[in-house]
Design a protein around this motif. Structure first.
Motif, short mmCIF file in Angstrom:
data_model
loop_
_atom_site.label_atom_id
_atom_site.label_comp_id
_atom_site.label_asym_id
_atom_site.label_seq_id
_atom_site.Cartn_x
_atom_site.Cartn_y
_atom_site.Cartn_z
N PRO A 164 0.75 -1.09 0.02
CA PRO A 164 -0.04 -0.15 -0.05
C PRO A 164 0.83 1.17 0.08
CG PRO A 164 -0.63 -1.46 1.75
CD PRO A 164 0.71 -2.00 1.05
N GLY A 165 0.10 2.44 -0.62
CA GLY A 165 1.00 3.69 -0.47
C GLY A 165 0.41 4.37 0.70
N ILE A 166 -0.10 5.64 0.66
CA ILE A 166 -0.75 6.40 1.72
C ILE A 166 -2.08 6.03 1.88
CG2 ILE A 166 -1.24 8.47 2.44
CD1 ILE A 166 1.85 8.10 2.36
N LEU A 191 -0.52 12.54 -6.90
CA LEU A 191 -0.94 11.22 -7.27
C LEU A 191 -1.67 11.17 -8.68
CD1 LEU A 191 -1.75 9.38 -4.00
CD2 LEU A 191 0.32 9.37 -5.17
N PRO A 192 -1.52 10.08 -9.46
CA PRO A 192 -2.27 9.92 -10.62
C PRO A 192 -3.86 9.68 -10.22
CG PRO A 192 -0.52 8.69 -10.94
CD PRO A 192 -0.33 9.15 -9.60
N ALA A 193 -4.25 8.96 -9.01
CA ALA A 193 -5.41 8.70 -8.59
C ALA A 193 -6.09 10.03 -7.97
CB ALA A 193 -5.71 7.66 -7.60
N GLY A 225 -0.64 4.91 -7.75
CA GLY A 225 0.21 5.53 -8.63
C GLY A 225 1.44 6.26 -8.18
N PHE A 226 1.63 6.03 -6.79
CA PHE A 226 2.61 6.61 -5.66
C PHE A 226 4.01 6.27 -6.28
CE2 PHE A 226 5.43 6.42 -2.00
CZ PHE A 226 5.61 7.48 -1.97
N THR A 227 4.11 5.07 -6.76
CA THR A 227 5.57 4.64 -7.19
C THR A 227 5.72 4.82 -8.60
OG1 THR A 227 4.73 2.39 -7.09
CG2 THR A 227 5.98 3.00 -5.14
N VAL A 228 4.47 5.13 -9.37
CA VAL A 228 4.85 5.66 -10.70
C VAL A 228 5.27 7.07 -10.78
CG1 VAL A 228 3.47 5.87 -12.92
CG2 VAL A 228 2.97 3.78 -11.54
N ALA A 229 4.47 8.02 -9.96
CA ALA A 229 4.61 9.26 -9.69
C ALA A 229 5.97 9.57 -9.57
CB ALA A 229 3.52 9.96 -9.15
#
Length: 229
Positions: A164-166, A191-193, A225-229
């Motif tokens: 999980p991210g945030i 975030l993308p989301a 998308g945290f690790t994408v952004a």
């Protein structure tokens, strides 16, 4: 009937997962350390037991009592212990972070008589580069790195992790509410989301991994998308 054990199943992601799987008709057994939280969920689960996941004796005795079961979800941690700049972090706090999650997960795996799958809850800190998260990255990175060898070693039991991210859970209770909401808003904007996660978001991913009989050795990011952004 599918039988699932969730260590750390009385709050946050663990509770959301327990509720999701119980709604699907699974027999769900949850553990926790807080008597009030256990009392609040006991009527909604097959069983709710007080177990300190960091106490090897308690964990071993618990698994001996319940016998074999289908799926294990490990969803507890020591919280934000060890968070902060490495130079300012006591070594004892770093050790506590490892003992409260990584070592406790390993202890549970050694004792559990699980026949279907094991799902870890790690965190996106394992793959991020945020200052102040060295200890968290080390703990969660170790958890994610052991997924593949455990999947091979424990086969045909499947081993996976969600990362999980945030996520808006009680894990963030160390922050004042106003500060927490401001931080969430800042994170969401990048975030993308465009939002922080909810426990139910991660619960759905865990549900998928529990039921996906051809998926093993996988780390599934649930981070908007945290690790994408």
């Amino acid at each position: 009937m599918m039988r699932v054990v969730i260590l750390g199943g009385t709050s946050g992601i663990g509770l959301a997962t327990a509720e999701r799987l119980a709604a699907d008709g699974a027999e769900v057994i949850v553990t926790g350390r807080d008597p009030e939280k256990l009392a609040a969920v006991k009527d909604r689960m097959a069983a709710a037991e007080m177990v300190d996941g960091t106490d090897e004796g308690e964990v071993t005795a618990f698994f001996e009592r319940i016998g074999p079961f289908d799926h294990l979800v490990l969803a507890f941690s020591s919280g934000a212990v060890g968070m902060g700049a490495l130079a300012d972090t006591a070594l004892a706090d770093i050790k506590a972070a490892f003992e409260g999650k990584l070592f406790a997960y390993l202890s549970a795996i050694q004792s559990a008589r699980v026949t279907g799958s094991i799902t870890f809850v790690s965190a996106a800190s394992a793959r991020a580069s945020l200052p102040g998260t060295v200890s968290l990255a080390a703990v969660n990175g170790a958890i994610e790195r052991m997924v593949s060898p455990l999947a091979a070693e424990l086969a045909p039991v499947r081993v996976n992790a969600v990362s999980p991210g945030i996520i808006d859970t009680p894990w963030w209770s160390f922050l004042p509410e106003e500060h927490k909401q401001a931080q969430f808003a800042e994170v969401a904007s990048g975030l993308p989301a465009k939002r922080v996660g909810r426990p139910a978001d991660v619960a759905e991913a865990i549900r998928y991994l529990v039921e996906a009989s051809y998926v093993t050795g996988t780390i599934l990011p649930v981070d908007g998308g945290f690790t994408v952004a």
